[in-house]
Design a protein around this motif. Structure first.
Motif, PDB file in Angstrom:
ATOM      1  N   PHE A 101      36.974  35.007  23.398  1.00 18.03           N
ATOM      2  CA  PHE A 101      37.476  36.154  22.638  1.00 18.03           C
ATOM      3  C   PHE A 101      36.450  37.268  22.458  1.00 18.03           C
ATOM      4  CE2 PHE A 101      40.274  32.710  21.480  1.00 18.03           C
ATOM      5  CZ  PHE A 101      41.518  33.315  21.374  1.00 18.03           C
ATOM      6  N   GLY A 102      35.194  37.004  22.770  1.00 24.50           N
ATOM      7  CA  GLY A 102      34.153  37.990  22.506  1.00 24.50           C
ATOM      8  C   GLY A 102      33.514  37.744  21.147  1.00 24.50           C
ATOM      9  N   GLN A 103      32.309  38.244  20.963  1.00 20.98           N
ATOM     10  CA  GLN A 103      31.566  37.967  19.737  1.00 20.98           C
ATOM     11  C   GLN A 103      32.274  38.514  18.496  1.00 20.98           C
ATOM     12  OE1 GLN A 103      29.203  35.983  19.487  1.00 20.98           O
ATOM     13  NE2 GLN A 103      28.068  35.869  21.401  1.00 20.98           N
ATOM     14  N   ARG A 104      32.898  39.643  18.591  1.00 25.00           N
ATOM     15  CA  ARG A 104      33.655  40.189  17.457  1.00 25.00           C
ATOM     16  C   ARG A 104      35.107  39.715  17.469  1.00 25.00           C
ATOM     17  NH1 ARG A 104      31.636  46.576  17.251  1.00 25.00           N
ATOM     18  NH2 ARG A 104      29.684  46.182  16.101  1.00 25.00           N
ATOM     19  N   GLY A 105      35.683  39.635  18.624  1.00 24.97           N
ATOM     20  CA  GLY A 105      37.083  39.223  18.721  1.00 24.97           C
ATOM     21  C   GLY A 105      37.312  37.805  18.240  1.00 24.97           C
ATOM     22  N   ASN A 106      36.265  36.993  18.251  1.00 23.28           N
ATOM     23  CA  ASN A 106      36.384  35.603  17.809  1.00 23.28           C
ATOM     24  C   ASN A 106      36.471  35.477  16.292  1.00 23.28           C
ATOM     25  OD1 ASN A 106      36.342  32.751  18.562  1.00 23.28           O
ATOM     26  ND2 ASN A 106      34.341  32.681  17.565  1.00 23.28           N
ATOM     27  N   ALA A 107      36.211  36.553  15.563  1.00 25.39           N
ATOM     28  CA  ALA A 107      36.206  36.484  14.092  1.00 25.39           C
ATOM     29  C   ALA A 107      37.586  36.106  13.546  1.00 25.39           C
ATOM     30  CB  ALA A 107      35.756  37.818  13.509  1.00 25.39           C
ATOM     31  N   GLY A 108      38.649  36.633  14.155  1.00 25.88           N
ATOM     32  CA  GLY A 108      39.994  36.341  13.661  1.00 25.88           C
ATOM     33  C   GLY A 108      40.341  34.858  13.755  1.00 25.88           C
ATOM     34  N   PRO A 109      40.266  34.256  14.957  1.00 23.90           N
ATOM     35  CA  PRO A 109      40.537  32.817  15.062  1.00 23.90           C
ATOM     36  C   PRO A 109      39.615  31.967  14.190  1.00 23.90           C
ATOM     37  CG  PRO A 109      40.557  33.833  17.233  1.00 23.90           C
ATOM     38  CD  PRO A 109      40.074  34.884  16.275  1.00 23.90           C
ATOM     39  N   THR A 110      38.358  32.386  14.054  1.00 23.04           N
ATOM     40  CA  THR A 110      37.414  31.605  13.253  1.00 23.04           C
ATOM     41  C   THR A 110      37.775  31.651  11.778  1.00 23.04           C
ATOM     42  OG1 THR A 110      35.678  32.139  14.864  1.00 23.04           O
ATOM     43  CG2 THR A 110      34.970  31.250  12.754  1.00 23.04           C
ATOM     44  N   LEU A 111      38.170  32.807  11.290  1.00 16.60           N
ATOM     45  CA  LEU A 111      38.560  32.938   9.886  1.00 16.60           C
ATOM     46  C   LEU A 111      39.797  32.095   9.591  1.00 16.60           C
ATOM     47  CD1 LEU A 111      38.236  34.218   7.097  1.00 16.60           C
ATOM     48  CD2 LEU A 111      39.602  36.169   7.923  1.00 16.60           C
ATOM     49  N   VAL A 112      40.789  32.141  10.472  1.00 13.92           N
ATOM     50  CA  VAL A 112      41.999  31.340  10.280  1.00 13.92           C
ATOM     51  C   VAL A 112      41.662  29.854  10.278  1.00 13.92           C
ATOM     52  CG1 VAL A 112      44.166  30.648  11.368  1.00 13.92           C
ATOM     53  CG2 VAL A 112      43.577  33.071  11.210  1.00 13.92           C
ATOM     54  N   THR A 113      40.776  29.452  11.179  1.00 16.17           N
ATOM     55  CA  THR A 113      40.365  28.052  11.242  1.00 16.17           C
ATOM     56  C   THR A 113      39.690  27.628   9.944  1.00 16.17           C
ATOM     57  OG1 THR A 113      40.112  28.095  13.636  1.00 16.17           O
ATOM     58  CG2 THR A 113      38.866  26.415  12.444  1.00 16.17           C
ATOM     59  N   TRP A 114      38.816  28.471   9.425  1.00 14.62           N
ATOM     60  CA  TRP A 114      38.133  28.140   8.172  1.00 14.62           C
ATOM     61  C   TRP A 114      39.129  28.015   7.021  1.00 14.62           C
ATOM     62  CZ3 TRP A 114      37.325  31.249   3.694  1.00 14.62           C
ATOM     63  CH2 TRP A 114      36.510  30.630   2.732  1.00 14.62           C
ATOM     64  N   LEU A 115      40.089  28.929   6.941  1.00 15.87           N
ATOM     65  CA  LEU A 115      41.118  28.843   5.900  1.00 15.87           C
ATOM     66  C   LEU A 115      41.914  27.548   6.027  1.00 15.87           C
ATOM     67  CD1 LEU A 115      42.459  32.527   5.890  1.00 15.87           C
ATOM     68  CD2 LEU A 115      41.097  31.414   4.101  1.00 15.87           C
ATOM     69  N   SER A 116      42.209  27.153   7.264  1.00 17.27           N
ATOM     70  CA  SER A 116      42.935  25.910   7.496  1.00 17.27           C
ATOM     71  C   SER A 116      42.143  24.718   6.979  1.00 17.27           C
ATOM     72  CB  SER A 116      43.219  25.752   8.996  1.00 17.27           C
ATOM     73  OG  SER A 116      43.764  24.490   9.287  1.00 17.27           O
ATOM     74  N   ARG A 117      40.858  24.692   7.295  1.00 18.95           N
ATOM     75  CA  ARG A 117      40.013  23.578   6.845  1.00 18.95           C
ATOM     76  C   ARG A 117      39.954  23.516   5.321  1.00 18.95           C
ATOM     77  NH1 ARG A 117      40.334  22.141  11.287  1.00 18.95           N
ATOM     78  NH2 ARG A 117      41.518  20.665  10.050  1.00 18.95           N
ATOM     79  N   VAL A 118      39.733  24.658   4.674  1.00 19.11           N
ATOM     80  CA  VAL A 118      39.646  24.676   3.211  1.00 19.11           C
ATOM     81  C   VAL A 118      40.970  24.235   2.590  1.00 19.11           C
ATOM     82  CG1 VAL A 118      39.347  26.159   1.180  1.00 19.11           C
ATOM     83  CG2 VAL A 118      37.832  26.428   3.135  1.00 19.11           C
ATOM     84  N   GLY A 119      42.083  24.660   3.172  1.00 25.37           N
ATOM     85  CA  GLY A 119      43.381  24.250   2.648  1.00 25.37           C
ATOM     86  C   GLY A 119      43.585  22.746   2.742  1.00 25.37           C
ATOM     87  N   TRP A 120      43.261  22.173   3.903  1.00 26.14           N
ATOM     88  CA  TRP A 120      43.398  20.729   4.066  1.00 26.14           C
ATOM     89  C   TRP A 120      42.481  19.983   3.111  1.00 26.14           C
ATOM     90  CZ3 TRP A 120      47.035  17.870   5.847  1.00 26.14           C
ATOM     91  CH2 TRP A 120      47.853  18.315   6.875  1.00 26.14           C
ATOM     92  N   GLU A 121      41.269  20.484   2.947  1.00 29.37           N
ATOM     93  CA  GLU A 121      40.329  19.831   2.033  1.00 29.37           C
ATOM     94  C   GLU A 121      40.843  19.850   0.601  1.00 29.37           C
ATOM     95  OE1 GLU A 121      36.828  21.573   4.854  1.00 29.37           O
ATOM     96  OE2 GLU A 121      36.937  22.214   2.764  1.00 29.37           O
ATOM     97  N   THR A 122      41.452  20.955   0.210  1.00 26.64           N
ATOM     98  CA  THR A 122      41.984  21.055  -1.152  1.00 26.64           C
ATOM     99  C   THR A 122      43.120  20.064  -1.360  1.00 26.64           C
ATOM    100  OG1 THR A 122      41.378  23.400  -1.225  1.00 26.64           O
ATOM    101  CG2 THR A 122      42.983  22.623  -2.842  1.00 26.64           C
ATOM    102  N   ILE A 123      44.009  19.963  -0.373  1.00 25.21           N
ATOM    103  CA  ILE A 123      45.102  18.994  -0.445  1.00 25.21           C
ATOM    104  C   ILE A 123      44.561  17.575  -0.570  1.00 25.21           C
ATOM    105  CG2 ILE A 123      47.045  17.982   0.812  1.00 25.21           C
ATOM    106  CD1 ILE A 123      47.719  20.747  -0.112  1.00 25.21           C
ATOM    107  N   THR A 124      43.604  17.245   0.285  1.00 19.41           N
ATOM    108  CA  THR A 124      43.044  15.897   0.298  1.00 19.41           C
ATOM    109  C   THR A 124      42.292  15.597  -0.993  1.00 19.41           C
ATOM    110  OG1 THR A 124      42.784  16.089   2.689  1.00 19.41           O
ATOM    111  CG2 THR A 124      41.600  14.308   1.606  1.00 19.41           C
ATOM    112  N   THR A 125      41.504  16.546  -1.459  1.00 18.75           N
ATOM    113  CA  THR A 125      40.730  16.351  -2.686  1.00 18.75           C
ATOM    114  C   THR A 125      41.645  16.146  -3.881  1.00 18.75           C
ATOM    115  OG1 THR A 125      38.905  17.689  -1.824  1.00 18.75           O
ATOM    116  CG2 THR A 125      39.026  17.420  -4.208  1.00 18.75           C
ATOM    117  N   THR A 126      42.712  16.915  -3.942  1.00 17.73           N
ATOM    118  CA  THR A 126      43.663  16.786  -5.043  1.00 17.73           C
ATOM    119  C   THR A 126      44.302  15.396  -5.045  1.00 17.73           C
ATOM    120  OG1 THR A 126      44.148  19.150  -4.948  1.00 17.73           O
ATOM    121  CG2 THR A 126      45.752  17.765  -6.058  1.00 17.73           C
TER     122      THR A 126
END
Length: 488
Positions: A101-126
């Motif tokens: 995606f390119g060094q800047r273009g990769n920011a979008g997929p990376t941000l979505v991935t991070w949000l996904s991880r945090v969401g799953w972690e919150t579900i699991t932790t709860t």
């Protein structure tokens, strides 16, 4: 960002960040992926997934079992296939994604991935905090209150930090031995749960429509393998390039598929006789109520341990993803920042939010679309023989080989965006019929009604990138036979 000092010993802090692992530091075998994905999927969250197939999709037990097999094994075979990039390039999935995606273009997929991880972690932790609260109630007759809720959250998060903070070598070791322990406990609990099944209702249940089967496969795939597809390379990056790729795919599919099929099928069995599990705001307590009182303690220990096995993997990946986004801290500190957000999310779910599974289902539905769009682009790029330049991956300046046009590789970025838009056209997300958060204009069509917006995203992303992303292998000037062998 300077390269980290290597440290891959069990019990010591892994100091490597996202920089590619050189061949001299590669080790391990394909079987590690079996234990990794088995560990990630022995949590009790598989039971509510099965409950949903019966309560909301109208499937009988045989259809639910078929859905579990296809959705679980199929989606994690995809996880295994995408993890081959980690074996080839030696870096985490979203770091390798910079090449596409390119060094800047990769920011979008990376941000979505991070949000996904945090969401799953919150579900699991709860869910784990609910298990610990229930354990305190059974063992010490302590009633739930706000102080105990926060304390239970902190205990689980501390356990997660201990494992994820230490890093890859410790995670691989714990995955194998703790999975055996908690897997045996789960099997014992499952045996007693089977004894509570109302078999007359199960066997008399009529078959649901074929559309429900298709929708169920999509739901299981989106809720299991699709959510992990952008993390597989994170755990395969230390493996030697010479390991046959088919072994990684097989190990991943069976490692996740075995526990998921058992748990999802059991959830379907339980709900066929009693639909309360599918609608419970506290699934831990709902399952506990089905067991004899003396089984409560081993059940709750198994529930807590299984959720921990899943959470430490997600947290480890989230830390790597934050560094890929540009956070300039050591990997262990990225994990610390992540668990602070996880803790705040757990407080919201347990002390503020009224509904647990409504937001859960909505979260899965929405984030599955951009993640699936990324999968479509990455899969085509891998099939074209992508090779990874380790120096260019870590060079985020304009001099990077992966800078492309202003930091964006336009064919990949545009394919990703087009795939997201296409998927959302067929997507409906909400906590219920009266609380729809989002509904695409084509949500009433067959793909939309059957929850296949994520599949549309994969197809469109792959197709658009295949047409406009160039032709032929994408290799470094000094491609080596070892690199070619790694994808065989």
């Amino acid at each position: 960002m300077a390269a980290s000092t290597k440290n891959v010993s069990v019990g010591t802090v892994e100091t490597r960040g996202i920089e590619p692992v050189p061949d001299s530091e590669r080790h391990g075998h394909a079987g590690q992926m079996f234990w990794t994905w088995f560990a990630a999927n022995i949590s009790i969250l598989g039971l509510p997934l099965g409950a949903t197939l019966v309560a909301f999709r109208g499937l009988n037990i045989w259809q639910a079992a078929l859905v579990a097999i296809v959705g679980s094994f199929g989606s994690f075979a995809l996880v295994g296939a995408l993890s081959l990039a980690g074996k080839k390039g030696g870096a985490p999935a979203l770091t390798l994604s910079r090449a596409v995606f390119g060094q800047r273009g990769n920011a979008g997929p990376t941000l979505v991935t991070w949000l996904s991880r945090v969401g799953w972690e919150t579900i699991t932790t709860t869910t784990a905090a609910y298990a610990l609260l229930a354990l305190l109630g059974v063992a010490f007759d302590v009633r739930q209150n706000s102080f105990l809720t926060v304390l239970c959250l902190l205990v689980f998060i501390a356990c997660t930090l201990l494992i994820s903070g230490l890093g890859h070598a410790t995670i691989m070791w714990i995955n194998k031995w703790a999975t055996v322990l908690f897997g045996v406990l789960n099997l014992i609990v499952m045996g007693f749960l089977v004894a509570t099944v109302d078999w007359s209702k199960v066997l008399e249940a009529p078959a649901g429509p074929s559309s429900g089967v298709i929708a169920g496969i999509g739901f299981i795939a989106a809720g299991t393998g699709i959510g992990w597809a952008n993390a597989g390379a994170d755990y395969a990056r230390y493996l030697p390039r010479t390991i046959p790729g088919r072994r990684l795919v097989t190990a991943s599919a069976f490692g996740a598929g075995i526990p998921l099929v058992l748990l999802i099928s059991l959830g379907s069995l339980l709900t066929a006789g009693d639909p309360s599990l599918a609608t419970s705001s506290d699934p831990v307590s709902a399952i506990n109520a089905m067991l004899p009182s003396w089984m409560a303690i081993p059940y709750l220990i198994a529930a807590f341990g299984g959720l921990l096995m899943s959470n430490h993997l997600s947290t480890y990946s989230a830390g790597l993803t934050m560094i890929t986004l540009g956070l300039r801290v050591p990997r262990a500190w990225a994990v610390v920042i992540d668990i602070v957000l996880m803790f705040l999310g757990g407080i919201y779910f347990m002390l503020i939010a009224d509904d647990f599974y409504g937001p859960f289902s909505t979260f899965l539905t929405l984030l599955a679309v951009p993640i699936s769009a990324w999968i479509g682009v990455i899969a085509v790029d891998m099939l074209r023989g992508r090779d990874y330049d380790p120096d260019a991956l870590m060079d985020t300046s304009r001099t990077s080989r992966y800078w492309y046009t202003g930091g964006f590789r336009l064919p990949a970025v545009l394919a990703w965006v087009a795939a997201i838009v296409s998927g959302l056209l067929f997507t409906t997300a909400g906590t219920g019929a009266d609380d729809v958060w989002f509904s695409g204009p084509l949500a009433d069509t067959w793909p939309g009604v059957n929850g296949l917006g994520w599949a549309v995203s994969i197809g469109v992303g792959a197709a658009v990138y295949a047409v406009f992303g160039g032709r032929g292998p994408i290799t470094t000037p000094a491609s080596s036979p070892a690199l070619e062998e790694s994808v065989r």
